[in-house]
Design a protein around this motif. Structure first.
Motif, mmCIF file in Angstrom:
data_model
loop_
_atom_site.group_PDB
_atom_site.id
_atom_site.type_symbol
_atom_site.label_atom_id
_atom_site.label_comp_id
_atom_site.label_asym_id
_atom_site.label_seq_id
_atom_site.Cartn_x
_atom_site.Cartn_y
_atom_site.Cartn_z
ATOM 1 N N LEU A 6 0.848 -1.189 0.000
ATOM 2 C CA LEU A 6 0.000 0.000 0.000
ATOM 3 C C LEU A 6 0.883 1.238 0.000
ATOM 4 N N TYR A 7 0.634 2.142 -0.940
ATOM 5 C CA TYR A 7 1.333 3.422 -1.005
ATOM 6 C C TYR A 7 0.504 4.454 -0.252
ATOM 7 N N HIS A 8 1.129 5.082 0.722
ATOM 8 C CA HIS A 8 0.422 5.936 1.674
ATOM 9 C C HIS A 8 1.140 7.265 1.838
ATOM 10 N N ALA A 9 0.372 8.323 1.993
ATOM 11 C CA ALA A 9 0.903 9.622 2.398
ATOM 12 C C ALA A 9 0.093 10.078 3.603
ATOM 13 N N PRO A 10 0.758 10.536 4.661
ATOM 14 C CA PRO A 10 0.023 10.883 5.878
ATOM 15 C C PRO A 10 -0.972 12.009 5.659
ATOM 16 N N GLN A 11 -2.126 11.855 6.344
ATOM 17 C CA GLN A 11 -3.173 12.875 6.362
ATOM 18 C C GLN A 11 -3.719 13.169 4.964
ATOM 19 N N THR A 12 -3.918 12.086 4.214
ATOM 20 C CA THR A 12 -4.528 12.168 2.887
ATOM 21 C C THR A 12 -5.618 11.107 2.795
ATOM 22 N N ARG A 13 -6.184 10.935 1.597
ATOM 23 C CA ARG A 13 -7.189 9.897 1.393
ATOM 24 C C ARG A 13 -6.660 8.499 1.746
ATOM 25 N N SER A 14 -5.361 8.310 1.605
ATOM 26 C CA SER A 14 -4.823 6.982 1.888
ATOM 27 C C SER A 14 -4.829 6.663 3.380
ATOM 28 N N SER A 15 -5.050 7.662 4.222
ATOM 29 C CA SER A 15 -5.134 7.387 5.655
ATOM 30 C C SER A 15 -6.299 6.450 5.951
ATOM 31 N N GLY A 16 -7.392 6.625 5.227
ATOM 32 C CA GLY A 16 -8.528 5.730 5.409
ATOM 33 C C GLY A 16 -8.186 4.300 5.035
ATOM 34 N N GLU A 23 -8.019 -2.256 10.767
ATOM 35 C CA GLU A 23 -9.283 -2.920 11.129
ATOM 36 C C GLU A 23 -9.284 -4.382 10.677
ATOM 37 N N LEU A 24 -8.658 -4.632 9.540
ATOM 38 C CA LEU A 24 -8.611 -5.983 8.991
ATOM 39 C C LEU A 24 -7.492 -6.820 9.604
ATOM 40 N N ALA A 25 -6.610 -6.168 10.379
ATOM 41 C CA ALA A 25 -5.403 -6.838 10.876
ATOM 42 C C ALA A 25 -4.658 -7.491 9.714
ATOM 43 N N ALA A 26 -4.587 -6.759 8.595
ATOM 44 C CA ALA A 26 -4.007 -7.291 7.363
ATOM 45 C C ALA A 26 -2.493 -7.126 7.370
ATOM 46 N N ASP A 27 -1.813 -8.131 6.880
ATOM 47 C CA ASP A 27 -0.348 -8.109 6.768
ATOM 48 C C ASP A 27 0.023 -7.545 5.403
ATOM 49 N N VAL A 28 0.277 -6.245 5.355
ATOM 50 C CA VAL A 28 0.645 -5.590 4.101
ATOM 51 C C VAL A 28 1.905 -4.776 4.312
ATOM 52 N N ASP A 29 2.613 -4.520 3.220
ATOM 53 C CA ASP A 29 3.768 -3.621 3.240
ATOM 54 C C ASP A 29 3.275 -2.205 2.936
ATOM 55 N N VAL A 30 3.765 -1.240 3.692
ATOM 56 C CA VAL A 30 3.344 0.151 3.508
ATOM 57 C C VAL A 30 4.536 0.986 3.062
ATOM 58 N N VAL A 31 4.386 1.656 1.925
ATOM 59 C CA VAL A 31 5.399 2.580 1.420
ATOM 60 C C VAL A 31 4.877 3.997 1.649
#
Length: 215
Positions: A6-16, A23-31
């Motif tokens: 998952l590609y994420h930027a803080p305090q953006t739509r990707s925060s959701g 919530e899913l307790a999903a094992d994912v890599d976060v960039v």
């Protein structure tokens, strides 16, 4: 099974999307990307998503973009927590309806409202008019406590976060029904964890851009 990134930027739509991962307790890599430093416009990320937007997600080589699609994908990819009604569940139709309504009607209506733009002719507008869109959402929330009544689902991660931002900026009125719903979602452990983590990430990114070490 392939890894999910998952590609994420803080305090953006990707925060959701990150809240949903929790919530899913999903094992994912976060960039993590720094949008203010333009990392979303760098060639490496544009090769992932040419629009330069987050969230974006890779499942092996399979790309998923668009906020609603990412939410739908994650819920089905990690079904153990039961956060999405299964095919055949009577709630499956309403679940898909409100997931789609967010991207096709609610967000366009809110963006036009914020930009002070007219929605266009009724036959051309994807949402009709702002007032009707917001009333449809608040009427659904009034059935509470969650978007689908008694069952907490992926919908609530999407809508709770979105309404939090929309009320914060005054785009949607924080009526008692809306405010109470936002608070219910925001008070969940996953939401608190991501909110605190995002604040730390944003501070670290700001310090890095300024050439200082984060406190």
């Amino acid at each position: 099974m392939s890894r999910v990134t998952l590609y994420h930027a803080p305090q953006t739509r990707s925060s959701g999307a990150l809240v949903l991962v929790e919530e899913l307790a999903a094992d994912v890599d976060v960039v993590v990307l720094d949008l203010k430093a333009g990392e979303n416009r760098a060639p490496d990320f544009l090769a992932v998503n040419p629009l330069g937007k987050v969230p974006a997600l890779l499942d092996g080589d399979a790309l998923v973009t668009e906020q609603v699609a990412v939410f739908l994908f994650l819920a089905d990819r990690f079904p153990e927590r039961g956060l999405a009604p299964a095919v055949g569940d009577p709630l499956r139709g309403p679940y898909l309806r409100w997931m789609s309504f967010y991207g096709s009607s609610f967000e366009p209506a809110c963006v036009d409202r914020f930009m002070k733009r007219e929605p266009g002719p009724a036959a051309m507008s994807p949402y009709g008019d702002y007032g009707t869109v917001v009333k449809a959402v608040t009427d659904q929330l009034a059935r509470g406590p969650w978007m689908l009544g008694e069952r907490f689902t992926v919908l609530d991660v999407l809508w709770g976060g979105a309404l939090g931002w929309m009320t914060m900026f005054g785009i949607v009125e924080a009526t008692p029904v809306v405010a109470a719903y936002v608070e219910r979602v925001a008070s969940r452990p996953a939401s608190r964890k991501v909110r605190e983590g995002d604040a730390a990430l944003a501070a670290a990114q700001a310090a890095k851009r300024g050439g200082a070490s984060p406190a």
